[in-house]
Write a protein that holds these residues in place. Structure first.
Motif, PDB file in Angstrom:
ATOM      1  N   THR A 135       0.870  -1.169   0.000  1.00 52.60           N
ATOM      2  CA  THR A 135       0.000   0.000   0.000  1.00 52.60           C
ATOM      3  C   THR A 135       0.908   1.221   0.000  1.00 52.60           C
ATOM      4  O   THR A 135       2.127   1.097  -0.173  1.00 52.60           O
ATOM      5  CB  THR A 135      -0.944  -0.012   1.214  1.00 52.60           C
ATOM      6  N   ARG A 136       0.336   2.406   0.181  1.00 52.19           N
ATOM      7  CA  ARG A 136       1.139   3.619   0.247  1.00 52.19           C
ATOM      8  C   ARG A 136       0.912   4.308   1.589  1.00 52.19           C
ATOM      9  O   ARG A 136      -0.213   4.399   2.061  1.00 52.19           O
ATOM     10  CB  ARG A 136       0.799   4.568  -0.908  1.00 52.19           C
ATOM     11  N   ASN A 137       2.007   4.800   2.178  1.00 49.19           N
ATOM     12  CA  ASN A 137       1.887   5.521   3.442  1.00 49.19           C
ATOM     13  C   ASN A 137       1.492   6.966   3.184  1.00 49.19           C
ATOM     14  O   ASN A 137       1.229   7.361   2.044  1.00 49.19           O
ATOM     15  CB  ASN A 137       3.185   5.421   4.257  1.00 49.19           C
ATOM     16  N   ALA A 138       1.450   7.771   4.241  1.00 51.79           N
ATOM     17  CA  ALA A 138       0.998   9.157   4.117  1.00 51.79           C
ATOM     18  C   ALA A 138       1.867   9.975   3.165  1.00 51.79           C
ATOM     19  O   ALA A 138       1.401  10.951   2.571  1.00 51.79           O
ATOM     20  CB  ALA A 138       0.970   9.819   5.493  1.00 51.79           C
ATOM     21  N   ALA A 139       3.110   9.564   3.009  1.00 52.68           N
ATOM     22  CA  ALA A 139       4.019  10.280   2.109  1.00 52.68           C
ATOM     23  C   ALA A 139       3.917   9.783   0.676  1.00 52.68           C
ATOM     24  O   ALA A 139       4.580  10.303  -0.217  1.00 52.68           O
ATOM     25  CB  ALA A 139       5.461  10.143   2.613  1.00 52.68           C
ATOM     26  N   GLY A 140       3.092   8.762   0.454  1.00 57.77           N
ATOM     27  CA  GLY A 140       2.947   8.215  -0.886  1.00 57.77           C
ATOM     28  C   GLY A 140       3.969   7.158  -1.233  1.00 57.77           C
ATOM     29  O   GLY A 140       4.055   6.724  -2.384  1.00 57.77           O
ATOM     30  N   THR A 141       4.728   6.702  -0.242  1.00 59.71           N
ATOM     31  CA  THR A 141       5.759   5.689  -0.475  1.00 59.71           C
ATOM     32  C   THR A 141       5.169   4.289  -0.331  1.00 59.71           C
ATOM     33  O   THR A 141       4.376   4.035   0.571  1.00 59.71           O
ATOM     34  CB  THR A 141       6.914   5.849   0.534  1.00 59.71           C
ATOM     35  N   LEU A 142       5.559   3.391  -1.225  1.00 56.46           N
ATOM     36  CA  LEU A 142       5.084   2.018  -1.132  1.00 56.46           C
ATOM     37  C   LEU A 142       5.647   1.328   0.105  1.00 56.46           C
ATOM     38  O   LEU A 142       6.854   1.376   0.361  1.00 56.46           O
ATOM     39  CB  LEU A 142       5.483   1.230  -2.380  1.00 56.46           C
ATOM     40  N   VAL A 143       4.763   0.689   0.857  1.00 64.66           N
ATOM     41  CA  VAL A 143       5.155  -0.092   2.032  1.00 64.66           C
ATOM     42  C   VAL A 143       4.391  -1.397   2.004  1.00 64.66           C
ATOM     43  O   VAL A 143       3.310  -1.496   1.420  1.00 64.66           O
ATOM     44  CB  VAL A 143       4.876   0.663   3.344  1.00 64.66           C
TER      45      VAL A 143
END
Length: 248
Positions: free
Chosen positions: A142-150
């Protein structure tokens, strides 16, 4: 001069200006209602598709309990039987269309596009059925609040994934076998256009998928995400198999 007993009456009705005003007001009302109605229709379609995915999950579990392994992808967009040769998926195909005939489920989502399905070759082999220690290879992100894939799942933890390509349907396939190569409205979302879309249309290899809230954070090059992703839980799969006596 009027004659006795004769009265002049004013004609009733709308003038052109009054009629134009009425039409303008009606247009404003319809313009305000249409987005609401459209949104309700999309919500209903999403709910229906999620229900279908729940049914597909139960069908996959039932298939595994019955056979001892998971099905291969379908033979084609018009043939929903699994594409299996000599106990393994033909040409080692691990991603393709959901084998709807094999599973006894509907072939497409609420937008009339076929479901994408992926499973590790080790889980679809009928010559060497999987065990509790068989390696899985699919990771859900998914994506975190910063838009980074995690990672949303443990790395290489998922035994099967089913994807509805959502309202825009980008790189999904219609029931008539037509590949959707452009979205309406136009979207450049890298998650549903590339990661979740199998090659050659996208870049998906069947081992990495993304699932997130359509209104959630995006990368710097993203727009709205609309795929709906089902992952088959390894814990549920193994528990059902053990209970049914298919695994030790």
């Amino acid at each position: 001069m009027t004659h006795p007993g004769i009265q002049l009456t004013k004609q009733s009705g709308f003038s052109l200006i009054e009629l134009a005003i009425v039409l303008f007001i009606v247009a404003l009302l319809l313009g305000g209602l249409l987005p609401t109605v459209s949104g309700q229709i999309e919500q209903q379609r999403r709910a229906e598709t999620r229900k279908q995915l729940d049914e597909i999950q139960q069908a996959l579990l039932g298939y595994a309990i019955s056979k001892g392994y998971l099905p291969c992808p379908a033979k084609s967009d018009s043939d929903g039987t699994e594409d299996r040769t000599a106990g393994i998926c033909t040409d080692n195909k691990r991603i393709g269309f959901l084998p709807w005939t094999e599973l006894g489920v509907k072939k497409s989502d609420s937008w009339n596009r076929l479901f994408t399905y992926s499973a590790p070759l080790a889980f679809t082999s009928s010559t060497a059925p999987f065990s509790l220690t068989t390696a899985r290879d699919i990771t859900l992100r998914t994506r975190n609040a910063a838009g980074t894939l995690v990672n949303l799942s443990n790395a290489n933890d998922i035994p099967a994934v089913v994807v509805s390509h959502g309202p825009n349907g980008i790189f999904g396939t219609s029931e008539n076998g037509v590949l959707v190569t452009s979205a309406a409205p136009t979207s450049n979302n890298v998650d549903d256009q590339k990661t979740n879309a199998p090659t050659p249309a996208g870049t998906g290899t069947g081992i990495a998928f993304v699932s997130r809230d359509p209104a959630g954070p995006a990368s710097s090059t993203d727009e709205a995400f609309d795929d709906i992703v089902l992952t088959l839980s390894p814990n549920i799969l193994f528990n059902r198999m053990v209970t049914a006596g298919k695994l030790p």
